[in-house]
Design an enzyme around this catalytic site. Sequence first.
Site, short mmCIF file in Angstrom:
data_model
loop_
_atom_site.label_atom_id
_atom_site.label_comp_id
_atom_site.label_asym_id
_atom_site.label_seq_id
_atom_site.Cartn_x
_atom_site.Cartn_y
_atom_site.Cartn_z
N LYS A 116 -1.03 3.47 8.57
CA LYS A 116 -0.54 3.28 7.21
C LYS A 116 0.26 4.52 6.84
O LYS A 116 0.08 5.59 7.44
CB LYS A 116 -1.68 3.00 6.24
CG LYS A 116 -2.84 3.99 6.26
CD LYS A 116 -3.96 3.44 5.40
CE LYS A 116 -5.09 4.43 5.24
NZ LYS A 116 -6.11 4.30 6.30
N ASP A 139 -2.97 10.95 0.19
CA ASP A 139 -4.25 11.59 0.53
C ASP A 139 -4.04 12.77 1.49
O ASP A 139 -2.90 13.11 1.83
CB ASP A 139 -5.24 10.56 1.11
CG ASP A 139 -4.87 10.09 2.50
OD1 ASP A 139 -3.67 10.15 2.85
OD2 ASP A 139 -5.77 9.65 3.25
N ASP A 173 -4.25 13.35 4.66
CA ASP A 173 -3.49 13.21 5.90
C ASP A 173 -2.23 12.36 5.73
O ASP A 173 -1.54 12.06 6.71
CB ASP A 173 -4.36 12.66 7.03
CG ASP A 173 -4.86 11.26 6.76
OD1 ASP A 173 -5.13 10.94 5.59
OD2 ASP A 173 -4.99 10.48 7.72
N SER A 189 -9.08 12.78 6.59
CA SER A 189 -8.32 11.97 5.64
C SER A 189 -8.54 12.35 4.18
O SER A 189 -8.22 13.45 3.78
CB SER A 189 -8.65 10.50 5.88
OG SER A 189 -7.82 9.69 5.13
N HIS A 190 -9.14 11.43 3.43
CA HIS A 190 -9.31 11.63 1.98
C HIS A 190 -10.59 12.39 1.67
O HIS A 190 -10.89 12.61 0.50
CB HIS A 190 -9.34 10.27 1.29
CG HIS A 190 -10.40 9.38 1.88
ND1 HIS A 190 -10.27 8.82 3.13
CD2 HIS A 190 -11.62 9.01 1.42
CE1 HIS A 190 -11.37 8.12 3.40
NE2 HIS A 190 -12.20 8.23 2.38
N ASP A 193 -1.64 9.17 4.82
CA ASP A 193 -1.49 7.74 5.11
C ASP A 193 -1.79 6.85 3.91
O ASP A 193 -1.44 5.67 3.91
CB ASP A 193 -2.30 7.32 6.36
CG ASP A 193 -3.76 7.69 6.28
OD1 ASP A 193 -4.18 8.32 5.27
OD2 ASP A 193 -4.50 7.34 7.22
N ARG A 194 -2.44 7.40 2.88
CA ARG A 194 -2.71 6.58 1.68
C ARG A 194 -1.70 6.86 0.59
O ARG A 194 -1.12 7.95 0.54
CB ARG A 194 -4.09 6.90 1.12
CG ARG A 194 -5.21 6.56 2.04
CD ARG A 194 -6.53 6.80 1.36
NE ARG A 194 -7.60 6.38 2.26
CZ ARG A 194 -8.80 6.03 1.88
NH1 ARG A 194 -9.12 6.05 0.60
NH2 ARG A 194 -9.70 5.66 2.76
C1 VG1 Z 1 -12.09 3.53 4.32
C2 VG1 Z 1 -11.32 2.37 3.75
C3 VG1 Z 1 -10.52 1.67 4.83
C4 VG1 Z 1 -9.61 2.69 5.53
C5 VG1 Z 1 -10.43 3.85 6.04
C6 VG1 Z 1 -9.58 4.95 6.64
O1 VG1 Z 1 -13.02 3.05 5.27
O2 VG1 Z 1 -12.18 1.46 3.09
O3 VG1 Z 1 -9.77 0.62 4.26
O4 VG1 Z 1 -8.93 2.10 6.60
O5 VG1 Z 1 -11.18 4.42 4.97
O6 VG1 Z 1 -8.66 5.43 5.71
P1 VG1 Z 1 -14.57 2.86 4.91
O7 VG1 Z 1 -15.23 2.42 6.19
O8 VG1 Z 1 -15.06 4.17 4.37
O9 VG1 Z 1 -14.61 1.80 3.84
V1 VG1 Z 1 -8.17 7.05 5.82
O10 VG1 Z 1 -6.93 7.29 4.78
O11 VG1 Z 1 -9.70 7.76 5.45
O12 VG1 Z 1 -7.83 7.31 7.40
CO CO Z 2 -5.97 9.03 5.17
#
Ligand code: VG1
Ligand code: CO
Length: 539
Positions: free
Chosen positions: A387, A286, A288, A115-116, A290-291
């Site tokens: 998302k 981001d 992938d 992801s990010h 989704d953000r």
């Molecule tokens: C973080 C965010 C959460 C989100 C998750 C996955 O998790 O706070 O809201 O759903 O990332 O997003 P954490 O446990 O690090 O707080 V993504 O775009 O990384 O799939």
């Molecule tokens: Co993501």
Amino acid sequence: MPGVVTVNTTAYEGQKPGTSGLRKKVKVFIQENYTENFIQSILDANKNAIVGSTLVVGGDGRYLVKEVVDKIIKISAANGVAKLLVGQNGILSTPAVSCIIRKYKTLGGIVLTASHNPGGIDNDFGIKFNCSNGGPAPDGTTNEIYKLTTAITQYKISPDIVCPIDKIGVQQFDVEGRQFTVEIMDSVKDYVEYMQEIFDFPKIKALIQGSSGKPFNVLIDSMNGVTGPYVKRIFVDELGASDKNVRRVIPLEDFGGAHPDPNLTYAAELVEAVKNGDYDFGAAFDGDGDRNMIIGRGAFFVTPSDSLAVLASHLQCIPYFQGAGVRGFARSMPTAAAVDRVAARLGHEIFEVPTGWKYFGNLMDAGRLSLCGEESFGTGSDHVREKDGLWAALAWLSILAATSLSVEGILQKHWAQFGRNYFTRYDYEECASDPCNEMMQALEKKMTEAGFVGSKHSSGDKTYVVKGLRIIFEDGSRIVLRLSGTGSSGATVRLYIDSYEAKNVLGDAQVMLKPLIDVALKLSDLKRYTGRDAPTVIT
Ligand code: VG1
Ligand code: CO
């Protein structure tokens, strides 16, 4: 004819999926059999359904995606999977995987992304399993996958399969008498067609091209993540924007060295460009896809919690909801409660779920949830079960087209109507794990001791009186402290602050929230436990 080989292996510790899949450093994933073990465990967790099934496979283009797609092809073939739908070159955004699983009614999908988190050989990789509803596997399934990883002794593989993934088309293999098909798909086609059904593209195009006066200048930043090809196809080919309206649209294995997280810190380049340029709207996504981050003219920042509330009160601008109707709304627990006020006004159900998109899926499947979001730049609807960053940008443009207001104008109108939930989040990334765990335990202890409810906490001329845990104050203000479940090393502490003002809505969030932040830092003794004077990222 490719054969099937059974390989002996030994279990690795710690293959426990977190908030969103298994995320570790690339160096961890490339250990012998590490990735193979996890893939076999995913398939075994579905063992009653895997033979003859179809799965979707794709990722965000980061380092290792292609190699792992190849492993998934070979291991799936050996385990009796009938067909894989694979994004060309392994490219599929997370919401596109969800869309494709649902459209072709597959057993599920495997998403290759961290992801990010940054990519490249020294950074992160990740693997996530999504179920047949298109959403991230629920806790029951991820716990089962984890349990299997702790006891694995063998995996099955068809090592001789040669299956290039760079050309669209169908490839057939005979695996010990069983037919195995790999279809390499256009990474963006199904998703773009779906967006065209959901939104009124001609209307958004008219806005962008300025058919009724001045063009509406957008700047869309893919941060060298997976959304690049989607952004080009949608904004440039379909919505009439020019190449100058999009940036960083080539997916790179290391995201060009950047941190592909669309917030004010890591998307600072976009913020600067919008601030100094003639732009009405900026959006970033981001790694992938989704953000999303939404900003307006002069880089006016829309917090994700406010974005969710604004979308909630304008869903009727979007054809999808005109047809499907609007059901309930939901947000993750730390997300500011702005959307709750919209739900109350419109008479819709509102749900609060734990952090992580997997917790929204059941409500959507039950037909009770239309729109949901997280403060972490996640927004989406029941059109898929992830998302969806691009969806959020298109939803915003639909509202801007329908209202003829600026981004800031929409927010001002919203706050005047509903009041404002000031929100900020402090992240302390990659701290030492032990003291952070101690801090959480100490705070939990303090919070559950007699006398905490009702106790007073002051900073400057502000005093907060504790009403409940997690910590909710009498005026509705909240402090939430949790440890991240997506980091790949150490502990990341997240401190969330939410404070409601009915009238004083045009203040600076950091100034307005300063007293409550001070109280949170004092209560948690965060500086002592983390050894940090300041957060890594402030949102
Ligand atoms: C973080 C965010 C959460 C989100 C998750 C996955 O998790 O706070 O809201 O759903 O990332 O997003 P954490 O446990 O690090 O707080 V993504 O775009 O990384 O799939
Ligand atoms: Co993501």
